[in-house]
Design an enzyme around this catalytic site. Structure first.
Site, short mmCIF file in Angstrom:
data_model
loop_
_atom_site.label_atom_id
_atom_site.label_comp_id
_atom_site.label_asym_id
_atom_site.label_seq_id
_atom_site.Cartn_x
_atom_site.Cartn_y
_atom_site.Cartn_z
N LYS A 49 4.21 16.07 3.75
CA LYS A 49 5.32 15.13 3.79
C LYS A 49 6.29 15.35 2.63
O LYS A 49 6.20 16.34 1.92
CB LYS A 49 4.79 13.69 3.83
CG LYS A 49 3.89 13.39 5.03
CD LYS A 49 4.60 13.58 6.35
CE LYS A 49 5.56 12.45 6.66
NZ LYS A 49 6.15 12.56 8.01
N HIS A 79 12.21 17.71 7.49
CA HIS A 79 13.11 16.78 8.20
C HIS A 79 14.52 16.85 7.62
O HIS A 79 15.12 15.83 7.27
CB HIS A 79 12.57 15.35 8.13
CG HIS A 79 11.18 15.21 8.68
ND1 HIS A 79 10.87 15.50 9.99
CD2 HIS A 79 10.02 14.82 8.09
CE1 HIS A 79 9.57 15.30 10.19
NE2 HIS A 79 9.04 14.90 9.06
#
Length: 345
Positions: free
Chosen positions: A77, A95
């Protein structure tokens, strides 16, 4: 595999229990000549001692910032906000290629430091198919939480568990009411996982995929009690649920779970919320009359950390053995494309 020094970092997010590389697969990499450094982490499902027993070096949490320049930093992450410049090659889910919030800042940090993002979402084969993904378990957990919430049995706060215990909690109990469920994106990894969880819960969901979403029957969608979205759009499509649909008097939809969590992206197919939900508050009320609750947790597989990590690591291992060629070269090309797009913006 050329000489590889892989540095497995501690995850900054407190609810992240997963790891992209489990100890048994670390042992395989070491046997092929790789060097592995594993940071201590109080929350990782596999303790650092298991990596040490496999032959890995160990290091304090967050020490990757001073790792040798040739080390490849592996995580899952988001990175912490510091350092402001990123000089290493990093493997994780960034992302950052669809103009998500914070994407420009992250790409700017790589540009300033000369590092590179090898985004796991874009680790694909020659035909563009993803080689590593947590999708199945994300879909499974998304549907499982939707079922438990709809039945009034969702524990708060959420805590990691195992597959056996989760499936036991999904079994229909006395007094549970029948309900209708819809999985959108039912043929993909996440969709298959969602379908499996509904089956474990004794629910036979309606399954939609490309054929059904090309010409979306929105009234039919809103007639379901529970919906799980497992579609990750890669090009603009009409939204599945709009703000106006929430106030449709014919809406039966009461529980909406967004597995994709593409909030903030212009490609978001559920532009009816502006922030994800958390383990401490997994469901958020979007409408009171009639009620509609949203579940949108962006690290769902961390609730089944051992199973999801083991599956992911098994898929990642052959790619790491091929580093830096093959799919990694495509990852690097996509990173440079994203940098160029960011400069034009």
């Amino acid at each position: 595999m050329t000489e590889l020094h892989l540095w497995l970092r501690h995850e900054d997010r407190s609810t992240e229990r997963r790891t992209p590389l489990v100890p048994s697969d670390a042992r395989r990499l070491l046997a092929e000549g790789a060097t592995l450094t594993v940071e201590e982490s109080p929350q990782r499902i596999f303790p650092v001692e298991e990596y040490e027993a496999a032959g890995c070096r160990t290091a304090p949490a967050a020490s990757w910032v001073s790792a040798p320049e040739d080390a490849v930093i592996l995580g899952l992450k988001e990175l912490p906000d510091r350092p402001a410049v990123l000089a290493h090659r990093h493997i994780f889910f960034g992302h950052a290629y669809k103009r998500q919030p914070g994407a420009a800042d992250l790409l700017g940090r790589f540009a300033a430091g000369g590092g590179a993002l090898l985004d796991l979402e874009y680790l694909v084969d020659a035909d563009g198919r993803r080689l590593t993904a947590f999708g199945y378990w994300a879909g499974y957990l998304g549907a499982a939480l939707a079922v438990l919430h709809h039945r009034g049995r969702l524990p708060v706060p959420l805590t990691p568990t195992g597959r056996k215990a989760l499936d036991e909690s999904l079994r229909r109990a006395a007094g549970d009411q029948e309900f209708t469920a819809l999985v959108v994106g039912a043929l993909g990894r996440s969709g298959r996982g969602a379908r499996a969880a509904f089956t474990a819960a004794g629910v036979d969901p309606t399954c939609w995929d490309l054929a059904e979403t090309r010409d979306l029957d929105r009234p039919a969608l809103l007639r379901h009690d529970v919906m799980v979205n497992a579609v990750l759009a890669t090009s603009p499509v009409p939204p599945f649920v709009r703000e106006a649909d929430l106030d449709d008097p014919a809406r039966r939809l009461r529980t909406l779970c967004d597995v994709t969590c593409d909030v903030g992206s212009p490609l978001n197919v559920l532009p009816v919320y502006d922030r994800t939900t958390e383990w401490t508050e997994p469901a958020r009320r979007l409408r009171e009359r009639p009620p509609l609750d949203l579940i949108a947790i962006d690290n769902l597989p961390s609730l089944l950390p051992e199973e999801s990590s083991t599956d992911f690591s098994a898929a990642l291992l052959p790619q790491l053995l091929d580093f830096p060629g093959g799919a990694w070269a495509r990852c690097l090309d996509r990173f440079h494309q994203a940098l160029e797009e960011a400069r034009r913006d």
